[in-house]
Design an enzyme around this catalytic site. Structure first.
Site, PDB file in Angstrom:
ATOM      1  N   HIS A   7       0.790  -1.235   0.000  1.00  0.00           N
ATOM      2  CA  HIS A   7       0.000   0.000   0.000  1.00  0.00           C
ATOM      3  C   HIS A   7       0.813   1.271   0.000  1.00  0.00           C
ATOM      4  O   HIS A   7       0.250   2.364   0.042  1.00  0.00           O
ATOM      5  CB  HIS A   7      -0.909   0.051   1.228  1.00  0.00           C
ATOM      6  CG  HIS A   7      -2.111  -0.824   1.101  1.00  0.00           C
ATOM      7  ND1 HIS A   7      -3.289  -0.386   0.577  1.00  0.00           N
ATOM      8  CD2 HIS A   7      -2.281  -2.124   1.423  1.00  0.00           C
ATOM      9  CE1 HIS A   7      -4.165  -1.374   0.587  1.00  0.00           C
ATOM     10  NE2 HIS A   7      -3.573  -2.449   1.094  1.00  0.00           N
ATOM     11  N   LYS A  37      -8.780  13.776   4.314  1.00  0.00           N
ATOM     12  CA  LYS A  37      -7.955  12.565   4.299  1.00  0.00           C
ATOM     13  C   LYS A  37      -7.042  12.642   5.509  1.00  0.00           C
ATOM     14  O   LYS A  37      -6.979  13.679   6.158  1.00  0.00           O
ATOM     15  CB  LYS A  37      -7.114  12.498   3.016  1.00  0.00           C
ATOM     16  CG  LYS A  37      -6.369  13.810   2.728  1.00  0.00           C
ATOM     17  CD  LYS A  37      -5.656  13.807   1.380  1.00  0.00           C
ATOM     18  CE  LYS A  37      -6.553  13.878   0.184  1.00  0.00           C
ATOM     19  NZ  LYS A  37      -6.464  12.722  -0.698  1.00  0.00           N
ATOM     20  N   ARG A  38      -6.316  11.560   5.820  1.00  0.00           N
ATOM     21  CA  ARG A  38      -5.365  11.637   6.924  1.00  0.00           C
ATOM     22  C   ARG A  38      -4.386  12.790   6.702  1.00  0.00           C
ATOM     23  O   ARG A  38      -4.048  13.124   5.572  1.00  0.00           O
ATOM     24  CB  ARG A  38      -4.601  10.307   7.060  1.00  0.00           C
ATOM     25  CG  ARG A  38      -5.400   9.220   7.740  1.00  0.00           C
ATOM     26  CD  ARG A  38      -5.903   9.648   9.105  1.00  0.00           C
ATOM     27  NE  ARG A  38      -4.826   9.965  10.011  1.00  0.00           N
ATOM     28  CZ  ARG A  38      -4.265   9.119  10.861  1.00  0.00           C
ATOM     29  NH1 ARG A  38      -4.719   7.899  10.942  1.00  0.00           N
ATOM     30  NH2 ARG A  38      -3.262   9.481  11.627  1.00  0.00           N
ATOM     31  N   LYS A  84       0.676  14.191   1.560  1.00  0.00           N
ATOM     32  CA  LYS A  84      -0.625  14.552   0.991  1.00  0.00           C
ATOM     33  C   LYS A  84      -0.752  16.066   0.801  1.00  0.00           C
ATOM     34  O   LYS A  84      -1.633  16.554   0.122  1.00  0.00           O
ATOM     35  CB  LYS A  84      -1.752  14.039   1.889  1.00  0.00           C
ATOM     36  CG  LYS A  84      -1.865  12.501   1.903  1.00  0.00           C
ATOM     37  CD  LYS A  84      -2.967  12.049   2.845  1.00  0.00           C
ATOM     38  CE  LYS A  84      -3.146  10.542   2.930  1.00  0.00           C
ATOM     39  NZ  LYS A  84      -3.833   9.954   1.768  1.00  0.00           N
ATOM     40  N   THR A 143      -8.379   6.712  -2.451  1.00  0.00           N
ATOM     41  CA  THR A 143      -9.741   6.276  -2.765  1.00  0.00           C
ATOM     42  C   THR A 143     -10.703   7.433  -2.526  1.00  0.00           C
ATOM     43  O   THR A 143     -11.802   7.456  -3.088  1.00  0.00           O
ATOM     44  CB  THR A 143     -10.177   5.071  -1.915  1.00  0.00           C
ATOM     45  OG1 THR A 143      -9.910   5.359  -0.539  1.00  0.00           O
ATOM     46  CG2 THR A 143      -9.445   3.810  -2.336  1.00  0.00           C
ATOM     47  N   LYS A 174     -14.322   8.666  -4.514  1.00  0.00           N
ATOM     48  CA  LYS A 174     -15.612   8.997  -3.896  1.00  0.00           C
ATOM     49  C   LYS A 174     -16.095  10.367  -4.353  1.00  0.00           C
ATOM     50  O   LYS A 174     -17.275  10.560  -4.666  1.00  0.00           O
ATOM     51  CB  LYS A 174     -15.488   9.006  -2.366  1.00  0.00           C
ATOM     52  CG  LYS A 174     -15.061   7.691  -1.754  1.00  0.00           C
ATOM     53  CD  LYS A 174     -14.680   7.897  -0.272  1.00  0.00           C
ATOM     54  CE  LYS A 174     -13.861   6.750   0.250  1.00  0.00           C
ATOM     55  NZ  LYS A 174     -13.175   7.070   1.524  1.00  0.00           N
TER      56      LYS A 174
HETATM   57  C1  LIG Z   1     -11.911   7.265   1.841  1.00  0.00           C
HETATM   58  C2  LIG Z   1     -11.472   7.684   3.181  1.00  0.00           C
HETATM   59  C3  LIG Z   1     -10.119   7.926   3.428  1.00  0.00           C
HETATM   60  C4  LIG Z   1      -9.064   7.806   2.358  1.00  0.00           C
HETATM   61  O1  LIG Z   1      -8.894   9.051   1.711  1.00  0.00           O
HETATM   62  P1  LIG Z   1      -7.655   9.321   0.749  1.00  0.00           P
HETATM   63  O2  LIG Z   1      -7.958  10.639   0.160  1.00  0.00           O
HETATM   64  O3  LIG Z   1      -7.669   8.229  -0.273  1.00  0.00           O
HETATM   65  O4  LIG Z   1      -6.439   9.311   1.587  1.00  0.00           O
HETATM   66  C5  LIG Z   1      -9.741   8.336   4.690  1.00  0.00           C
HETATM   67  N1  LIG Z   1     -10.652   8.497   5.668  1.00  0.00           N
HETATM   68  C6  LIG Z   1     -11.962   8.284   5.458  1.00  0.00           C
HETATM   69  C7  LIG Z   1     -12.923   8.501   6.579  1.00  0.00           C
HETATM   70  C8  LIG Z   1     -12.423   7.862   4.218  1.00  0.00           C
HETATM   71  O5  LIG Z   1     -13.729   7.633   4.030  1.00  0.00           O
END
Ligand SMILES: *Cc1c(COP(=O)(O)O)cnc(C)c1O
Length: 754
Positions: free
Chosen positions: A310, A490-491, A496, A597, A601
């Site tokens: 990952h 995101k985290r 990032k 991911t 979304k």
């Molecule tokens: C989808 C999701 C992530 C992942 O987000 P990335 O932008 O791909 O890092 C992190 N936290 C939550 C709550 C999510 O639903």
């Protein structure tokens, strides 16, 4: 099915007379029973998806949708003066994950069940999860996330295994969550735990006695590993997870008739990142305990195990000192030594060995040498693994490497979180896309249909309004839906680059203060948790919160620019935020984000991506076309080359780019520092110095183009028809990013179930 009768039986009274709590409990029971009816015991071969994290989100609506009960229950409650939304608020979000990796595991479980495949998840039942994020004095603080104290969907089973660790025996207990497939079978997520866990050892925040393993083992996901006791606790957790998994796997295979020599006809194990890696030596050990020779045990284990990588961030590839393993899990150390020895005998290349010169055990090396498949999670990521990061392994095992671009489940990330868009899509193109995601493409027919474009912007507006209502209710902040919602959630991680987004916001703030009034009004929204021991990440949160406070108290700026940082970003918040987003910030430094991911979304919910050519953004670009995405920044090749020749110097940019200097200097301005009421602010100063002296993730080289492209996106937004067409084309081309597609590929190439 007469849902009313079942609910009333469960309640022992009429729905009108019941409280929301009583209805919630009754629904959990009715849903679990309906789900159990859809379990199937057939199927010779079974997948075990082992993962330290499952970020599953609330379960009530999702299960109702998948079981086909949602509309009926919704109407039944309305008829009785109750509201499903209110009841869902009582549904605690299971805190069993951290970010994208755990969310992926959950989307996969949904798709595995939806495709009718025989596959269960295996993990740990963390009582307090990762942590709950709160803000105090513009700083992140962490408190336990006590989800398990509430009524939940967990089912206690009578499965229990003995686990030997650190010279002591522990007896596990297995809890299950039912995983409902959409109009299909039910699978399970097995979560192992100890009966002796004791949350009273938690002292201020999330600190606790790290030595008391019988009390702390499954308290938290990713306990602080900045000291030896913390690192050892992680080994305890990992071994506990895989020792139980191996017992369960062998018991189930034997009960179906396996003689263990043919285990691979009954079992496939997907190792999600390196946390479950010890399943390989542990499975070998248990096979030997059941009478196999070490040669046979190694050979059969090899045929059962596949590994997903990952990340290419070196610090995330786990290595454990062999001394720690000797003290905690001495029973698998001789096996690890044999595994290492065999590789060393067979291949010259020292870099693929399992135990390195400093007596550290490389978890990835176990997976790659002794698994039969190694996959990356997006096209670019897999290429980087093959060509650079894991090139030495690739040269030896080219046939093991394959790509499986991540995906998301449309049940949660469209049907459940965005019902009005789902309904409209169904009216336009039929319901087929829910199971066959590529049918979304039919939407393209409407790309010049003004009515359709208007309706799509109307739905976006309603979702923005609903999000504003939610934020006002839960955070007391009043947002304006008639501004551009420009979102990064995101985290928090330097790669990032939330800090790049922040620099743009500072620049915009300073422009406004200088009288340069922007044409478009923008609300910048952040949602991000930082790891508790990750200092610079917390500094970035502090800087964002400081800018937020300045602007919230400045009526002149506030009209044109808002910066909002939401606390405790989780799946529940994501489900409300994502449908309300106009611009999706996916701005990682190229080569650093394995897939992402969140990007998928947002796309599926009609946001337009502003991003770098990184991770799955590359595939989003290919699917949606350059007109419908905003791309900027260095390419992954350029970044890799810069790291290699060490040519990047942030000082050069600071000295030669007045805009960069102005924005970075503002971090330590008297306005920002002044918020603390003192004459200095350690956190802001540290961040300022980090930018000047390191800027490891190269925000400065990308800054100018980022600002230019972002401002272009904002000005394009003004043309609502054009913008709405981009949104439509993003939705229409999101079909590839369904996790159903990903899981079909895993099954076709790796698992071969049915
Ligand atoms: C989808 C999701 C992530 C992942 O987000 P990335 O932008 O791909 O890092 C992190 N936290 C939550 C709550 C999510 O639903």
């Amino acid at each position: 099915m007469d849902i009313e009768k079942k609910l009333v039986d469960e309640l022992g009274k009429n729905i009108i007379e019941a409280t929301n709590e009583e209805i919630y409990r009754a629904l959990v029971s009715v849903v679990n029973k309906a789900a159990i009816d859809k379990e199937e015991r057939n199927g010779k071969k079974k997948l075990y998806y082992i993962s330290a994290e499952f970020l599953i989100g609330k379960l009530l609506s999702n299960n109702l949708i998948n079981l086909g009960l949602f509309d009926e229950v919704h109407e039944l409650l309305e008829k009785n003066g109750k509201n499903l939304g209110d009841i869902e608020e009582l549904d605690a979000e299971p805190s069993l994950g951290n970010g994208g990796l755990g969310r992926l595991a959950s989307c996969f479980l949904d798709s595995i069940a939806t495709l009718g495949l025989n596959g269960d998840g295996v993990g740990l039942n963390y009582h307090m999860g990762l942590f709950k994020q709160t803000f105090k004095d513009r700083l992140q603080s962490e408190i336990p996330d006590k989800w398990i104290d509430k009524d939940t969907f967990l089912i206690k089973t009578d499965v229990s295994y003995p686990v030997s660790m650190g010279g002591k025996m522990y007896n596990s207990v297995m809890y299950d969550l039912l995983v409902t497939g959409y109009e299909n079978r039910t699978n399970r997520l097995h979560l192992f735990d100890l009966e002796t866990i004791d949350s009273s050892i938690i002292k201020n925040g999330i600190d606790f006695d790290k030595e008391a393993v019988d009390k702390n083992l499954t308290l938290f996901l990713y306990p602080d590993d900045s000291d030896e006791a913390g690192r050892k606790l992680r080994i305890y957790q990992q071994y506990f997870m895989v020792c139980n998994a191996a017992h369960l796997i062998l018991d189930e295979a034997v009960s179906k008739g396996s003689d263990l020599y043919n285990l691979d006809e009954y079992v496939v194990i997907q190792i999600n990142d390196t946390h479950p890696t010890m399943v390989i030596p542990e499975l070998i050990r248990q096979l030997m305990e059941r009478g196999l020779s070490i040669d046979d045990a190694i050979e059969i284990t090899n045929k059962c195990c596949a590994y997903t990588n990952h990340t290419i961030l070196a610090e995330a590839l786990e290595k454990w000192p062999i001394g720690y393993l000797k003290s905690i899990v001495p029973q698998i150390v001789p096996i690890i030594e044999v595994l290492d020895d065999r590789i060393r005998r067979k291949y010259e290349d020292e870099s693929i060995a399992i135990i390195d010169r400093n007596d550290f055990v490389s978890m990835a090396a176990i997976d790659i040498n002794y698994g039969y498949s190694v996959n990356g999670v997006a096209g670019l990521h897999t290429e980087i693994l093959k060509n650079t990061e894991l090139n030495n392994f690739y040269k030896i095992y080219p046939e093991k490497f394959n790509n499986k671009t991540n995906g998301i489940t449309f049940r949660r990330w469209l049907m459940s979180c965005n019902p009005s868009l789902t309904k409209y899509l169904e009216e336009l193109i039929g319901e087929g896309f829910i199971k066959d995601s590529f049918l979304l493409k039919k939407l393209e027919e409407y790309k010049d249909d003004k009515n359709v474009l208007n309706k799509l912007s109307e739905i976006k507006m309603q979702n923005k309004q609903a999000f504003c209502d939610y934020i006002e209710k839960t955070r007391g902040i009043i947002l304006d839906k008639d501004t551009i919602f420009d979102v990064q959630s995101k985290r928090l991680h330097e790669y990032k680059r939330q800090q790049l987004n922040l620099l743009w916001a500072i620049r915009r703030y300073l422009d406004i203060k200088a009288g340069i009034i922007p044409e478009e009004r923008v609300t910048v929204i952040f949602g991000a948790k930082a790891a508790p021991a990750y200092t610079i990440a917390k500094d970035i949160i502090h800087a964002i919160l400081s800018l937020m406070q300045l602007i919230e108290n400045d009526e002149d700026v506030k009209k044109y620019l808002r910066v909002i940082m939401l606390d405790n970003y989780n799946v529940d918040v994501a489900e409300k935020l994502i449908p309300a987003c106009d611009i999706s910030e996916q701005i990682s430094l190229a080569s650093k984000e394995a897939s992402g991911t969140g990007n998928m979304k947002y796309m599926l919910n009609g946001a337009v991506t502003l991003g770098t050519m990184d991770g799955a953004n590359v595939e989003i670009f290919e699917n949606v076309g350059e007109e419908n995405i905003y791309i900027f920044g260095l390419s992954s090749d350029e970044v890799i080359a810069k790291y290699k020749n060490g040519s990047y110097d942030p000082k050069y940019y600071y000295d030669n780019n007045a805009e960069i200097k102005r924005a970075v200097d503002f971090l330590v301005s008297k306005e920002m520092i002044g918020l603390s009421g003192k004459d200095h602010d350690e956190s802001l100063e540290r961040l300022y110095n980090e930018f000047l002296n390191k800027d490891y993730f190269m925000t400065f080289p990308d800054f100018d183009e980022y600002c230019k492209v972002r401002n272009k996106a904002h000005s394009d937004y003004k043309n609502q028809d054009e913008w709405s067409r981009k949104c439509l084309l993003n939705i229409a081309n999101a079909g590839y990013f369904s996790s159903d597609r990903t899981i079909e590929e895993y099954n076709r190439d790796i698992w071969k179930l049915q």
